[in-house]
Write a protein that holds these residues in place. Structure first.
Motif, PDB file in Angstrom:
ATOM      1  N   ASP A 113       7.020 -20.925  18.938  1.00 45.12           N
ATOM      2  CA  ASP A 113       6.847 -20.785  17.493  1.00 45.12           C
ATOM      3  C   ASP A 113       5.496 -21.368  17.068  1.00 45.12           C
ATOM      4  N   ARG A 114       5.112 -22.487  17.649  1.00 43.81           N
ATOM      5  CA  ARG A 114       3.840 -23.124  17.312  1.00 43.81           C
ATOM      6  C   ARG A 114       2.651 -22.259  17.733  1.00 43.81           C
ATOM      7  N   LEU A 115       2.809 -21.479  18.812  1.00 44.80           N
ATOM      8  CA  LEU A 115       1.708 -20.707  19.376  1.00 44.80           C
ATOM      9  C   LEU A 115       1.688 -19.230  18.974  1.00 44.80           C
ATOM     10  N   SER A 116       2.746 -18.708  18.393  1.00 45.32           N
ATOM     11  CA  SER A 116       2.830 -17.268  18.104  1.00 45.32           C
ATOM     12  C   SER A 116       1.757 -16.839  17.099  1.00 45.32           C
ATOM     13  N   GLU A 117       0.924 -15.919  17.538  1.00 44.46           N
ATOM     14  CA  GLU A 117      -0.253 -15.546  16.770  1.00 44.46           C
ATOM     15  C   GLU A 117       0.071 -14.866  15.437  1.00 44.46           C
ATOM     16  N   ILE A 118       1.053 -14.005  15.411  1.00 40.54           N
ATOM     17  CA  ILE A 118       1.379 -13.322  14.152  1.00 40.54           C
ATOM     18  C   ILE A 118       1.957 -14.324  13.151  1.00 40.54           C
ATOM     19  N   GLN A 119       2.852 -15.188  13.595  1.00 43.80           N
ATOM     20  CA  GLN A 119       3.381 -16.231  12.721  1.00 43.80           C
ATOM     21  C   GLN A 119       2.243 -17.082  12.169  1.00 43.80           C
ATOM     22  N   ASN A 120       1.326 -17.485  13.042  1.00 46.85           N
ATOM     23  CA  ASN A 120       0.219 -18.333  12.603  1.00 46.85           C
ATOM     24  C   ASN A 120      -0.740 -17.597  11.676  1.00 46.85           C
ATOM     25  N   THR A 121      -0.909 -16.295  11.875  1.00 48.47           N
ATOM     26  CA  THR A 121      -1.751 -15.509  10.976  1.00 48.47           C
ATOM     27  C   THR A 121      -1.185 -15.540   9.560  1.00 48.47           C
ATOM     28  N   LEU A 122       0.119 -15.353   9.434  1.00 50.46           N
ATOM     29  CA  LEU A 122       0.734 -15.384   8.106  1.00 50.46           C
ATOM     30  C   LEU A 122       0.737 -16.795   7.526  1.00 50.46           C
ATOM     31  N   ARG A 123       0.938 -17.782   8.360  1.00 50.52           N
ATOM     32  CA  ARG A 123       0.994 -19.170   7.889  1.00 50.52           C
ATOM     33  C   ARG A 123      -0.325 -19.638   7.287  1.00 50.52           C
ATOM     34  N   VAL A 124      -1.442 -19.138   7.796  1.00 49.26           N
ATOM     35  CA  VAL A 124      -2.735 -19.572   7.252  1.00 49.26           C
ATOM     36  C   VAL A 124      -3.247 -18.645   6.148  1.00 49.26           C
ATOM     37  N   GLY A 125      -2.580 -17.553   5.919  1.00 51.36           N
ATOM     38  CA  GLY A 125      -2.989 -16.653   4.839  1.00 51.36           C
ATOM     39  C   GLY A 125      -4.317 -15.969   5.107  1.00 51.36           C
ATOM     40  N   THR A 126      -4.441 -15.298   6.222  1.00 58.38           N
ATOM     41  CA  THR A 126      -5.658 -14.601   6.609  1.00 58.38           C
ATOM     42  C   THR A 126      -6.059 -13.565   5.561  1.00 58.38           C
ATOM     43  N   SER A 127      -7.357 -13.487   5.272  1.00 52.25           N
ATOM     44  CA  SER A 127      -7.824 -12.503   4.300  1.00 52.25           C
ATOM     45  C   SER A 127      -7.764 -11.101   4.901  1.00 52.25           C
ATOM     46  N   VAL A 128      -7.543 -10.125   4.051  1.00 50.03           N
ATOM     47  CA  VAL A 128      -7.526  -8.718   4.444  1.00 50.03           C
ATOM     48  C   VAL A 128      -8.474  -7.996   3.495  1.00 50.03           C
ATOM     49  N   THR A 129      -9.431  -7.253   4.048  1.00 53.42           N
ATOM     50  CA  THR A 129     -10.475  -6.625   3.244  1.00 53.42           C
ATOM     51  C   THR A 129     -10.430  -5.114   3.390  1.00 53.42           C
ATOM     52  N   LEU A 130     -10.424  -4.409   2.274  1.00 58.84           N
ATOM     53  CA  LEU A 130     -10.570  -2.949   2.275  1.00 58.84           C
ATOM     54  C   LEU A 130     -12.060  -2.655   2.376  1.00 58.84           C
ATOM     55  N   ASP A 131     -12.501  -2.090   3.500  1.00 56.99           N
ATOM     56  CA  ASP A 131     -13.928  -1.835   3.723  1.00 56.99           C
ATOM     57  C   ASP A 131     -14.431  -0.560   3.054  1.00 56.99           C
ATOM     58  N   GLU A 132     -13.610   0.472   3.022  1.00 57.57           N
ATOM     59  CA  GLU A 132     -14.115   1.756   2.556  1.00 57.57           C
ATOM     60  C   GLU A 132     -12.958   2.660   2.162  1.00 57.57           C
ATOM     61  N   ILE A 133     -13.201   3.520   1.199  1.00 63.11           N
ATOM     62  CA  ILE A 133     -12.293   4.618   0.874  1.00 63.11           C
ATOM     63  C   ILE A 133     -13.106   5.899   0.985  1.00 63.11           C
ATOM     64  N   ASN A 134     -12.772   6.734   1.933  1.00 64.86           N
ATOM     65  CA  ASN A 134     -13.441   8.006   2.134  1.00 64.86           C
ATOM     66  C   ASN A 134     -12.630   9.056   1.380  1.00 64.86           C
ATOM     67  N   ALA A 135     -13.081   9.441   0.195  1.00 61.96           N
ATOM     68  CA  ALA A 135     -12.347  10.371  -0.656  1.00 61.96           C
ATOM     69  C   ALA A 135     -12.751  11.797  -0.330  1.00 61.96           C
ATOM     70  N   VAL A 136     -11.756  12.631   0.002  1.00 61.13           N
ATOM     71  CA  VAL A 136     -11.992  14.036   0.338  1.00 61.13           C
ATOM     72  C   VAL A 136     -11.294  14.884  -0.712  1.00 61.13           C
ATOM     73  N   SER A 137     -12.062  15.460  -1.605  1.00 58.46           N
ATOM     74  CA  SER A 137     -11.481  16.275  -2.675  1.00 58.46           C
ATOM     75  C   SER A 137     -11.209  17.681  -2.156  1.00 58.46           C
ATOM     76  N   VAL A 138      -9.994  18.142  -2.339  1.00 54.63           N
ATOM     77  CA  VAL A 138      -9.648  19.514  -1.971  1.00 54.63           C
ATOM     78  C   VAL A 138      -9.405  20.342  -3.235  1.00 54.63           C
ATOM     79  N   GLY A 139      -9.969  19.886  -4.333  1.00 53.28           N
ATOM     80  CA  GLY A 139      -9.802  20.567  -5.613  1.00 53.28           C
ATOM     81  C   GLY A 139      -8.745  19.862  -6.441  1.00 53.28           C
ATOM     82  N   GLU A 140      -8.877  19.993  -7.728  1.00 53.59           N
ATOM     83  CA  GLU A 140      -7.916  19.349  -8.620  1.00 53.59           C
ATOM     84  C   GLU A 140      -6.656  20.175  -8.727  1.00 53.59           C
ATOM     85  N   LEU A 141      -5.545  19.497  -8.862  1.00 57.66           N
ATOM     86  CA  LEU A 141      -4.255  20.151  -9.017  1.00 57.66           C
ATOM     87  C   LEU A 141      -3.993  20.382 -10.501  1.00 57.66           C
TER      88      LEU A 141
END
Length: 143
Positions: A113-141
């Motif tokens: 439990d002390r060593l489990s990487e996923i548990q420790n990732t959540l315990r420290v509150g790792t940042s998550v960053t949205l790098d890009e949104i590639n928008a592909v328009s296929v026409g408006e509905l």
């Protein structure tokens, strides 16, 4: 170790590709029976990540201690509120059967439990960053 996941979804089709370094494989997750999206939700997958990490790490740490594991069961529970709210009351329990004393198994479980990487990732509150949104328009509905 570099890990990446690619999810590709469209109506009736859901494909998951997983990669760790040069090891690429897929995970079978069906699409929603109707509409768009996956048949499983992110909370379920998050809890699966917690349980899988702990399970795999039990085996890894047992080898270091010379303990032969027979079986591992890990159950993760928690709660999600309204849209956008993080999980609360995330807890897990494990059942470990091994060729070792009960105290040795409990010690293995606590150290894992002390060593489990996923548990420790959540315990420290790792940042998550949205790098890009590639928008592909296929026409408006228009309706």
């Amino acid at each position: 170790m570099k890990i990446s996941v690619l999810v590709q979804n469209q109506e009736g089709n859901h494909h998951v590709s997983l990669r760790t370094n040069d090891n690429i494989h897929t995970l079978a997750i069906s699409p929603k029976p109707t509409g768009l999206g996956s048949s499983v939700n992110g909370g379920e997958l998050l809890f699966l990540a917690l349980s899988t990490c702990y399970c795999n790490d039990i085996y890894r740490e047992a080898v270091k201690r010379g303990i032969r594991i027979i079986s591992v069961e890990v159950e993760v529970t928690g709660e999600f509120g309204s849209d956008g709210e993080p999980a609360t009351n995330v807890r897990y329990r494990a059942k470990i059967a091994a060729h070792a004393s009960e105290e040795a198994i409990r010690s293995l479980g606590r150290e894992t439990d002390r060593l489990s990487e996923i548990q420790n990732t959540l315990r420290v509150g790792t940042s998550v960053t949205l790098d890009e949104i590639n928008a592909v328009s296929v026409g408006e509905l228009h309706e």
